[in-house]
Structure formats: structure tokens, C-alpha cells
Design an enzyme around this catalytic site. Structure first.
Site, PDB file in Angstrom:
ATOM      1  NE  ARG A   1       8.532  30.901 -15.798  1.00 41.90           N
ATOM      2  CZ  ARG A   1       8.616  29.651 -16.240  1.00 41.90           C
ATOM      3  NH1 ARG A   1       8.005  28.670 -15.584  1.00 41.90           N
ATOM      4  NH2 ARG A   1       9.298  29.360 -17.322  1.00 41.90           N
TER       5      ARG A   1
ATOM      6  CG  HIS B   1      15.123  24.708 -27.475  1.00 45.71           C
ATOM      7  ND1 HIS B   1      16.238  24.091 -26.948  1.00 45.71           N
ATOM      8  CD2 HIS B   1      15.477  25.164 -28.707  1.00 45.71           C
ATOM      9  CE1 HIS B   1      17.235  24.193 -27.827  1.00 45.71           C
ATOM     10  NE2 HIS B   1      16.802  24.823 -28.899  1.00 45.71           N
TER      11      HIS B   1
ATOM     12  CB  VAL C   1       4.288  24.198 -17.190  1.00 45.19           C
ATOM     13  CG1 VAL C   1       3.164  23.322 -17.742  1.00 45.19           C
ATOM     14  CG2 VAL C   1       4.230  25.583 -17.802  1.00 45.19           C
TER      15      VAL C   1
ATOM     16  N   GLY D   1      13.831  28.861 -25.605  1.00 48.83           N
ATOM     17  CA  GLY D   1      14.445  28.291 -26.798  1.00 48.83           C
ATOM     18  C   GLY D   1      14.783  29.302 -27.870  1.00 48.83           C
TER      19      GLY D   1
ATOM     20  CD  GLU E   1      16.474  28.964 -18.765  1.00 44.44           C
ATOM     21  OE1 GLU E   1      16.526  30.188 -19.010  1.00 44.44           O
ATOM     22  OE2 GLU E   1      15.727  28.186 -19.360  1.00 44.44           O
TER      23      GLU E   1
ATOM     24  CG  HIS F   1      15.926  20.289 -19.718  1.00 47.03           C
ATOM     25  ND1 HIS F   1      15.574  21.353 -20.510  1.00 47.03           N
ATOM     26  CD2 HIS F   1      15.794  20.743 -18.443  1.00 47.03           C
ATOM     27  CE1 HIS F   1      15.249  22.382 -19.759  1.00 47.03           C
ATOM     28  NE2 HIS F   1      15.369  22.031 -18.497  1.00 47.03           N
TER      29      HIS F   1
END
Length: 453
Positions: A292, A236, A295, A166, A288, A209
Site C-alpha cells: 500500500r 515498532h 504514511v 509490531g 516484509e 530500519h
């Protein structure tokens, strides 16, 4: 192949990695700061080694200390978790140069996806829909910047090529604001990320999102594991995630999932990854890729039954994915609430000693946390202290189960955002599903205004 993994992280994600390693019969090495010597994964690991004081800049972010710890303990692989060095291409290159295995994608893949301009160009080449914007970096001359802004259209958003979380973003509503906004964002980007390059995109007004989880191995296999709606966020920062995304057609999700798989194969991606999109008016726009484990990965694990972290480790060992796309079955609905040590209304971080910790239980409930009575929460690290996940056969059942779980959860001695989470879950917007990324901030502004009047 390897048989000993160094866990280069802390807290609940480090414990999650330890469990996955244990399920695969692998030995583990825990690195820890002096403040974290009593963390559970540190006690459970086969070997533990202190790498510095509490400050992350003097411990978890020091690449050479982590590499030295791997050498001293005989660890052949490093799992970064999320945060810290997980998306640092330089660290990954150092791991590769040391002859060790990084449990994640290559340094080149991380560098490519970490540069938002390169990432967008790669996605366009792979057929992934992207937000209309500049063709690469914003040009240098004022005239070209203004011409680019006219081409993109207003409102638009200026973004740092090396940004994330963000930061490094500025909305521009009119041409008169453009030149100054570009200059300020470049300065901020250079200060925060060491990279002044910025690009511009059309600013979507009311998007959601929605992100797609992928896995890929070294044998040319890749698959997608469904989507997560992460629209409940503040500045964000995500607070609640769920899967599947309410109201998004399954045919469209399948189409986007297949495109993500195609993109993974096109860029030679290996490991776990997440394609993040803005979704508006029935269309997906790539923003984007996170290179990885996320969370919120438990949400996907709950609806697919796939152990994403174990697959991530298996892939790094050179093994093929243990599942194929046609074996993935999506079942029910899952919701995750992030529990942070902070004031639920001012969001000020809360440090202190946890005097009591009673996690919830019941059908479909999963808790990921490193807390225990007596644990000291400091200001040195992220405020995330637990994740509560509920699974149900329907979205309505998952919501009710997570409400009960949060009501049962006890964290005493520090403030937490449990009251905020419960209030969000009770709003009509959340109950209906499909709210956009701005709804929570609008709700909080209205709530504050009503209390002041």
C-alpha cells in the site's frame, strides 16, 4: 479505465487521495462515519455518503457497506489509503468480484505478502537477501522446534506469519525459553490475526530500519524511488522518517533497489509498494513488504518530485508509469515528523476539541493534516493528526527547517508529541545520523531515569 474513485479512508490520507484524484480529473466519493461528517475531504468530494457510527468496526471496516456505497454512487474504483482495509486480501477479492478496480495490487499479491512465511520464500526465490531463519513455518514437534532454534542461533525472534505493526513477536535469548515462547506467540497470533502460524529468524542486535519504495504497472514496468530510514521508532511505531538514509552507500542502495524491481516483476506486483529491510553491518535483510502507500510516502516525493499517489491511481487505470528509472533524480534530503494527539512523554492518547490550528510554512515545508479549529479528536481512530515534512539541500538544512516548522506549529486544545519530536531532533544521536532502531527507547528510558533520580 475509470472516472470516479471512492476514498475508503479518513483524515489526512483521504485528503491526500482526493488531491491526487483532482489532479487527474477524476470524480471522488467520500465515505465517512458520523464522527467524520465535517472532515475536509468529505466537504470537497463530489459525493459523500455516511456508512455508519464512529466506531471503525461499524463503518470503515465494514466491507459490504463500502461496496454498497460504491454501487449506489457509481464509483468504479476504490482507493483504500493505508490502515483499515488497505491490506485485507479478502476485501480486495470482494472488490474484484464486484467488477470494481482496487487501487493497489491484486488480492493474490496482498495475500502472498501478508503471509510473512510466503513473502520470505518469494523474496528468497527473487534473490532478495533475508534474515537467516526457519525454512517456512516453525515445525510442530518440540524436538524439531529445538533443532530449528539451534540452526538459527540465539538470540532469535519468533514472529507471527500474519502479523504486523509490531505485534506477534517475541525475542528468545536461550534454548530454555524457546518452547514456551513459540507456544505463547502462536496463541497471540491466533487471537490477533486468526492465524497461529509462526516462524523464527535470527535476532539482529543493533539494526536500522531502511525501506525501499517501488512502483510497478500492468505493462511490465517497475522502478524504485530510493530509500527511507525509519529507525526512529518506539515499540515498532515510527516517529521520524528521512531520505536518503544517512551513511548507507549509494552503490548498495542501487543494488538493493534493482533487486526490489526484479522481485516486483517476478511476483507480478502492480501498484505502489514498500520493501522493508533491517540494515546492519553493511548488509540488508528483508523483513516484509507493505502492499500500500505508506504514511511516510511524502519523504520520497520530496526528494524525487514523483507524485506516488497519482502514479498509483494511473497504474490502476491501466496506464503505464509516466516516468522511467533513468528519469528519476534524487535531490537533497527530506525528513518527516509524525504528529500524534498524545501526551509526549507517557504516550497516552489525547482526545478533545482542537481550539486552535496554525500550520507552519517557509521554504521546503509541507504539512499533511485534516485538522481545523473546532475539530473533535476522538478515541475511535489512530492518534496521527498531522505530518510535517521538511526538504533541504542537505540533511543539516532539513533538520533545521523542520525544527523551525515544529516550533511554529500550533495545536491547541489537545496534547501532542511536538515537544518529544523537537527533543529527538536535538539529540546527538539523531544529529549524527545512522542510529539503530533501539536508540530512541534507550534514550527515553535514560531520560525517565534521570528525572526520577
Amino acid at each position: 479505465m475509470f472516472d470516479k474513485v471512492l476514498i475508503a479512508n479518513r483524515g489526512e490520507v483521504a485528503l491526500r487521495i482526493w488531491r491526487a484524484c483532482k489532479s487527474l480529473g477524476l470524480q471522488t466519493v467520500a465515505v465517512y462515519s458520523k464522527a467524520d461528517r465535517d472532515l475536509r475531504h468529505v466537504k470537497l468530494a463530489d459525493t459523500s455518503i455516511c456508512i455508519g457510527p464512529a466506531s471503525a468496526s461499524k463503518s470503515y471496516l465494514l466491507q459490504q457497506k463500502i461496496l454498497l456505497a460504491a454501487k449506489l454512487t457509481g464509483a468504479q474504483a476504490i482507493h483504500p489509503g493505508y490502515g483499515f482495509l488497505s491490506e485485507n486480501a479478502g476485501f480486495v477479492k470482494a472488490v474484484e468480484d464486484a467488477g470494481l478496480t482496487f487501487i493497489g495490487p491484486s488480492s493474490e499479491a496482498i495475500a502472498c505478502m501478508g503471509d510473512k512465511v510466503r513473502a520470505k520464500q518469494a523474496m528468497i526465490a527473487a534473490g532478495i537477501p533475508c534474515v537467516p531463519g526457519s525454512d517456512g513455518a516453525v515445525p510442530d514437534s518440540d524436538a524439531e522446534i529445538l533443532e530449528c532454534g539451534t540452526k538459527v542461533g540465539y538470540p532469535l525472534i519468533i514472529k507471527a506469519a500474519g502479523g504486523g505493526g509490531g505485534r506477534g513477536m517475541r525475542v528468545v535469548n536461550a534454548q530454555s525459553e524457546l518452547l514456551r515462547s513459540v507456544s505463547l506467540t502462536r496463541e497471540e497470533a491466533n487471537a490477533a490475526f486468526g492465524n497461529p502460524v509462526v516462524y523464527m529468524e535470527r535476532f539482529l542486535q543493533t539494526p536500522r530500519h531502511v525501506e525501499l519504495q517501488v512502483l510497478a504497472d500492468q505493462h511490465g514496468n517497475a522502478l524504485w524511488l530510493g530509500e527511507r530510514d525509519c529507525s526512529t521508532q518506539r515499540r515498532h511505531q515510527k516517529l521520524i522518517e528521512e531520505s536518503p538514509a544517512p551513511g548507507v552507500g549509494r552503490d548498495l542502495i542501487q543494488e538493493i533497489g534493482q533487486l526490489c524491481v526484479k522481485a516486483c516483476l517476478a511476483i507480478g506486483y502492480v501498484g505502489a509498494g514498500t520493501f522493508e529491510f533491517l540494515y546492519e553491518n553493511g548488509e540488508f535483510f528483508f523483513i516484509e513488504m507493505n502492499t500500500r502507500v505508506q504514511v511516510e510516502h511524502p519523504v520520497t516525493e520530496m526528494v524525487t518530485g514523483v507524485d506516488i499517489v497519482a502514479e498509483q491511481i494511473r497504474v490502476a487505470m491501466g496506464l503505464p508509469l509516466s516516468i522511467s528509472q533513468d528519469q528519476i533524480v534524487f535531490s537533497g534530503h527530506a525528513i518527516e515528523c509524525r504528529i500524534n494527539a498524545e501526551d509526549p512523554w507517557s504516550f497516552a492518547p489525547s482526545a478533545g476539541t482542537v481550539s486552535d490550528w496554525l500550520p507552519p510554512g517557509g521554504p521546503g515545508i509541507r504539512v499533511e493534516s485534516h485538522l481545523k479549529p473546532g475539530f473533535k479528536i476522538t478515541s475511535h481512530y489512530d492518534s496521527l493528526i498531522a505530518k510535517v515534512i521538511a526538504h533541504g539541500s542537505t540533511r543539516e538544512q532539513a533538520i533545521e527547517r523542520i525544527k523551525v516548522a515544529l516550533s511554529e506549529l500550533v495545536i491547541a486544545g489537545v496534547d501532542s508529541n511536538i515537544p518529544l519530536q523537537l527533543e529527538i531532533l536535538g539529540t546527538p544521536q539523531f544529529a549524527q545520523g545512522g542510529a539503530n532502531i533501539h536508540y530512541l527507547e534507550h534514550y527515553l528510558d535514560q531520560r525517565e531515569g534521570s528525572q526520577q533520580s
